[in-house]
Design a protein around this motif. Structure first.
Motif, mmCIF file in Angstrom:
data_model
loop_
_atom_site.group_PDB
_atom_site.id
_atom_site.type_symbol
_atom_site.label_atom_id
_atom_site.label_comp_id
_atom_site.label_asym_id
_atom_site.label_seq_id
_atom_site.Cartn_x
_atom_site.Cartn_y
_atom_site.Cartn_z
ATOM 1 N N GLY A 64 -27.959 -36.809 69.836
ATOM 2 C CA GLY A 64 -26.981 -37.803 69.409
ATOM 3 C C GLY A 64 -27.684 -38.917 70.670
ATOM 4 N N ALA A 121 -17.328 -44.004 66.711
ATOM 5 C CA ALA A 121 -17.439 -43.876 65.348
ATOM 6 C C ALA A 121 -18.671 -43.899 65.143
ATOM 7 C CB ALA A 121 -16.566 -44.615 64.515
ATOM 8 N N VAL A 122 -19.825 -43.716 66.758
ATOM 9 C CA VAL A 122 -21.043 -43.807 66.098
ATOM 10 C C VAL A 122 -21.795 -41.802 65.384
ATOM 11 C CG1 VAL A 122 -23.217 -43.658 67.841
ATOM 12 C CG2 VAL A 122 -20.723 -44.542 68.737
ATOM 13 N N HIS A 123 -22.245 -42.470 64.493
ATOM 14 C CA HIS A 123 -22.537 -41.314 63.804
ATOM 15 C C HIS A 123 -23.789 -40.638 64.673
ATOM 16 C CE1 HIS A 123 -24.115 -39.726 59.609
ATOM 17 N NE2 HIS A 123 -24.720 -39.448 60.284
ATOM 18 N N THR A 124 -22.698 -39.680 64.988
ATOM 19 C CA THR A 124 -23.680 -38.285 66.107
ATOM 20 C C THR A 124 -23.542 -37.399 65.724
ATOM 21 O OG1 THR A 124 -22.634 -38.422 67.602
ATOM 22 C CG2 THR A 124 -23.600 -40.282 67.856
ATOM 23 N N VAL A 172 -19.650 -36.493 66.042
ATOM 24 C CA VAL A 172 -18.803 -37.354 64.788
ATOM 25 C C VAL A 172 -18.297 -36.227 63.281
ATOM 26 C CG1 VAL A 172 -18.274 -38.691 64.126
ATOM 27 C CG2 VAL A 172 -18.389 -39.284 65.712
ATOM 28 N N ALA A 173 -19.452 -35.502 63.060
ATOM 29 C CA ALA A 173 -20.004 -35.521 61.851
ATOM 30 C C ALA A 173 -18.550 -33.593 61.972
ATOM 31 C CB ALA A 173 -21.723 -35.385 61.796
ATOM 32 N N VAL A 197 -14.502 -39.800 60.151
ATOM 33 C CA VAL A 197 -15.406 -40.296 59.101
ATOM 34 C C VAL A 197 -14.666 -41.651 58.250
ATOM 35 C CG1 VAL A 197 -16.710 -40.724 56.136
ATOM 36 C CG2 VAL A 197 -17.366 -39.033 58.450
ATOM 37 N N ALA A 230 -12.923 -44.102 60.631
ATOM 38 C CA ALA A 230 -14.311 -45.114 60.474
ATOM 39 C C ALA A 230 -14.083 -46.044 59.517
ATOM 40 C CB ALA A 230 -16.099 -43.685 60.698
ATOM 41 N N ARG A 269 -19.013 -50.752 59.371
ATOM 42 C CA ARG A 269 -19.388 -48.750 59.133
ATOM 43 C C ARG A 269 -19.552 -47.902 60.620
ATOM 44 N NH1 ARG A 269 -23.182 -49.383 62.624
ATOM 45 N NH2 ARG A 269 -24.470 -52.029 63.092
ATOM 46 N N MET A 270 -19.898 -47.536 60.383
ATOM 47 C CA MET A 270 -19.595 -46.219 61.675
ATOM 48 C C MET A 270 -21.540 -46.795 62.644
ATOM 49 S SD MET A 270 -19.611 -42.552 60.659
ATOM 50 C CE MET A 270 -19.040 -41.634 62.427
ATOM 51 N N ARG A 314 -24.423 -47.010 65.140
ATOM 52 C CA ARG A 314 -25.347 -46.032 65.490
ATOM 53 C C ARG A 314 -26.018 -45.610 67.416
ATOM 54 N NH1 ARG A 314 -27.076 -50.931 62.074
ATOM 55 N NH2 ARG A 314 -26.329 -49.722 60.047
#
Ligand SMILES: NC(=O)c1ccc[n+]([C@@H]2O[C@H](COP(=O)([O-])OP(=O)(O)OC[C@H]3O[C@@H](n4cnc5c(N)ncnc54)[C@H](O)[C@@H]3O)[C@@H](O)[C@H]2O)c1
Length: 251
Positions: A20, A191-194, A197-198, A205, A208, A215-216, A218
């Motif tokens: 992440g 809400a960072v895509h890592t 969060v998944a 999601v 977000a 969008r989320m 990065r």
């Protein structure tokens, strides 16, 4: 991709560097010429990152340690000092989410999350800051969270309370160290895509989707902010909290 580091290259210790935001930050700092100490409870993940960043080189060091365990952290730091020197840069990034309700979270679990997400910031900073202060130069960046600003509980009430504590501890250390060339700042993402969060699943999601940016975030975007704060240009910024949340929290 091997980089030969110059003898004067800064040493950066990143906790939770196995994935992440931590991995992205370590990679970014390595790319900027730092020697990076990659600390994570997941030894395989940091070994893999070391091999990816600096195969066979001397610019990255993988350290398996649990930030909950002060002795393990101390041991890891001894290793960094033996190979290079005490870190010039510390990124307190390791943390874990622990979904649950404020009404029924167990007290042992509460303490455990506070140990990982808040107490580790205290122990790591106390171990690393004295050498920074002596040198008259240092940078500490603590990963907080929007949840610690707004009291969101998606990641757990103890997670949010710990992150609020991180914001205050950042200011306390910033005051202590400001006159010694050492800055201490907090970065508050959301809400960072890592992987973290998944793991929170569809609710995260869905949340977000309501982010104004649409969008989320990065991990590399957070890493770029951390890189600014730990660089030479960040010397007049301390005790601050930087929001990086796609506009979810405007103040
Ligand atoms: N991703 C987001 O949207 C988001 C939002 C707000 C705040 N944050 C914060 O950013 C930081 C990084 O989050 P992420 O999403 O990349 O998390 P992540 O779960 O993807 O990665 C965290 C890393 O920390 C390591 N770690 C966990 N507990 C540890 C321990 N006790 N000792 C050592 N290492 C440990 C994990 O093994 C993992 O490699 C955290 O502080 C998190 O709270 C993230």
């Amino acid at each position: 991709m091997t980089t030969t580091t110059t003898p004067g290259a800064r040493v950066a210790l990143v906790t939770g560097a196995g994935g992440g935001i931590g991995a992205a930050t370590a990679a970014r700092l390595y790319g900027l010429g730092h020697r990076v100490a990659l600390l994570d409870v997941d030894g395989e993940a940091v070994n893999a990152l070391r091999d990816r960043l600096d195969p066979g080189g001397d610019g990255a060091l993988a350290l398996r340690a649990d930030v909950d365990d002060p002795d393990a952290v101390h041991g890891a730091l001894r290793e960094v000092r033996a190979v290079w020197h005490s870190p010039d840069v510390l990124v307190n990034n390791a943390a874990r989410t622990a979904p649950g309700s404020v009404w029924d979270v167990g007290l042992a679990e509460w303490d455990a999350v506070l140990a990982t997400n808040l107490r580790s910031v205290l122990t790591l900073t106390r171990l690393c800051a004295p050498a920074m202060r002596e040198r008259g130069w240092g940078r500490v960046v603590n990963l907080a969270s929007l949840a610690g600003q707004q009291g969101g509980t998606l990641a757990g009430p103890h997670y949010s309370a710990a992150k609020a504590g991180v914001l205050v501890l950042t200011k306390i250390f910033a005051r202590e160290l400001a006159a010694h060339g050492v800055t201490v700042n907090a970065v508050a993402p959301a809400a960072v895509h890592t992987p973290a969060v998944a793991r929170l699943g569809p609710a995260a999601v869905a949340a977000a989707r309501s982010v104004p940016v649409g969008r989320m975030g990065r991990a590399a975007e957070v890493a770029a902010l951390v890189a600014y704060l730990v660089g030479e240009d960040g010397g007049y910024v301390t005790g601050a909290t930087f929001d990086i949340n796609g506009g979810s929290h405007m103040r």
